[in-house]
Design a protein around this motif. Structure first.
Motif, mmCIF file in Angstrom:
data_model
loop_
_atom_site.group_PDB
_atom_site.id
_atom_site.type_symbol
_atom_site.label_atom_id
_atom_site.label_comp_id
_atom_site.label_asym_id
_atom_site.label_seq_id
_atom_site.Cartn_x
_atom_site.Cartn_y
_atom_site.Cartn_z
ATOM 1 N N CYS A 39 3.166 -4.154 -4.700
ATOM 2 C CA CYS A 39 4.017 -2.887 -4.703
ATOM 3 C C CYS A 39 3.287 -1.966 -3.484
ATOM 4 N N ARG A 40 2.403 -2.402 -2.974
ATOM 5 C CA ARG A 40 1.910 -1.699 -1.897
ATOM 6 C C ARG A 40 2.570 -1.695 -0.600
ATOM 7 N N PRO A 41 2.581 -0.784 0.498
ATOM 8 C CA PRO A 41 2.978 -0.980 1.654
ATOM 9 C C PRO A 41 2.424 -2.117 2.488
ATOM 10 N N LEU B 176 -7.372 2.095 7.089
ATOM 11 C CA LEU B 176 -6.103 2.861 6.399
ATOM 12 C C LEU B 176 -6.718 3.549 5.165
ATOM 13 N N LYS B 177 -6.121 4.819 4.694
ATOM 14 C CA LYS B 177 -6.469 5.611 3.605
ATOM 15 C C LYS B 177 -5.466 5.923 2.602
ATOM 16 N N SER B 178 -4.459 5.286 2.814
ATOM 17 C CA SER B 178 -3.350 5.421 1.722
ATOM 18 C C SER B 178 -3.182 4.221 1.010
ATOM 19 N N GLY C 125 -7.036 -6.718 -0.056
ATOM 20 C CA GLY C 125 -6.367 -6.878 1.112
ATOM 21 C C GLY C 125 -5.937 -8.354 1.349
ATOM 22 N N ILE C 126 -4.849 -8.835 1.739
ATOM 23 C CA ILE C 126 -4.655 -10.415 2.039
ATOM 24 C C ILE C 126 -5.826 -10.977 3.083
ATOM 25 N N ARG C 127 -6.214 -10.136 4.047
ATOM 26 C CA ARG C 127 -6.882 -10.824 4.926
ATOM 27 C C ARG C 127 -8.411 -11.107 4.290
ATOM 28 N N GLU D 221 -4.685 -5.184 4.940
ATOM 29 C CA GLU D 221 -5.916 -4.775 5.052
ATOM 30 C C GLU D 221 -6.654 -4.150 3.988
ATOM 31 N N GLY D 222 -5.926 -3.896 2.969
ATOM 32 C CA GLY D 222 -6.913 -3.311 1.834
ATOM 33 C C GLY D 222 -6.651 -1.927 1.763
ATOM 34 N N THR D 223 -7.188 -1.138 0.864
ATOM 35 C CA THR D 223 -7.176 0.174 0.573
ATOM 36 C C THR D 223 -8.552 0.962 0.719
#
Length: 226
Positions: A56-58, A223-225, A95-97, A64-66
């Motif tokens: 559900c994340r952008p 990324l911070k969101s 994150g997928i990476r 890259e993760g949160t």
């Protein structure tokens, strides 16, 4: 296809035409350069299972993760809120990476114990199983390196230059049971006819290259969101 055309007639052939290029759905048209006879959606199911609720994340956050600072308001889908509310700060979305990096690194570490001059263990097992499946094949040599293999009521002409009438050897890079029977008859090592793509050297090389590519971070601010 002739049987399908005869029994299914125009509606059946129209449906097949709607599937697009035959190289995408019929095995005899697959590109032999790919060295794969499989065309399924299993990898999609595995991918979705790995993502789980993080789907559900952008997009960029998913890749890259949160990164969350203490005191920041957490915004995410309701299905994740209860699960991560108490430990969100020290258990962020990886994150997928990073998931790929960890998986490839683990496999690379496992490969350190493989024979550097051999082929991958799963391919070794496949060659062994294929060799055992030649029980009902009979070989007849027509000339050096050329054979005719009888299996039940079927006949498969082949030569040991990666050509068999069944097409499996050319498609996968691994000798099929017909070729295996010819190799047994001519007392040749089937492992020598497996594509170099399955060698331990090639596998280690591609794993290392892929790992370096995944470790290259996207430039810019974290990324911070979520």
């Amino acid at each position: 296809m002739e049987r399908l055309r005869k029994e299914g007639k125009a509606p059946c052939m129209k449906w097949f035409a709607s599937l697009g290029n035959q190289s995408k759905w019929t095995k005899h048209k697959f590109d032999p350069y790919v060295l794969s006879e499989i065309n399924t959606s299993n990898f999609v199911e595995s991918f979705n299972s790995t993502l789980g609720e993080d789907r559900c994340r952008p997009l960029l956050t998913l890749l890259e993760g949160t990164y969350i600072d203490y005191g920041m308001t957490v915004l995410h889908c309701s299905s994740m809120k209860h699960k991560y509310a108490t430990n969100y700060f020290h258990c962020p979305n990886t994150g997928i990476r990073r998931v790929c990096v960890v998986k490839i690194a683990a496999r690379q570490q496992q490969a350190e114990n493989w024979d550097e001059e051999g082929i991958c263990p799963n391919i070794l097992k496949l060659v062994k199983d294929t060799k055992e499946a030649t029980e009902f094949c009979k070989s007849h040599m027509s000339s050096p390196g050329e054979f005719e293999i009888h299996e039940g009521k079927s006949q498969f002409p082949l030569n040991l230059n990666k050509k068999c009438a069944c097409g499996a050897w050319k498609l996968t890079g691994i000798p099929c049971r017909h070729v295996m029977r010819a190799m047994i008859a001519s007392k040749q090592d089937p492992h020598m006819y497996v594509s170099n793509w399955y060698s331990v050297k090639s596998t280690k090389k591609h794993m290392l290259t892929t790992l370096h590519q995944y470790l290259t971070r996207i430039k810019g601010q974290p990324l911070k969101s979520c």
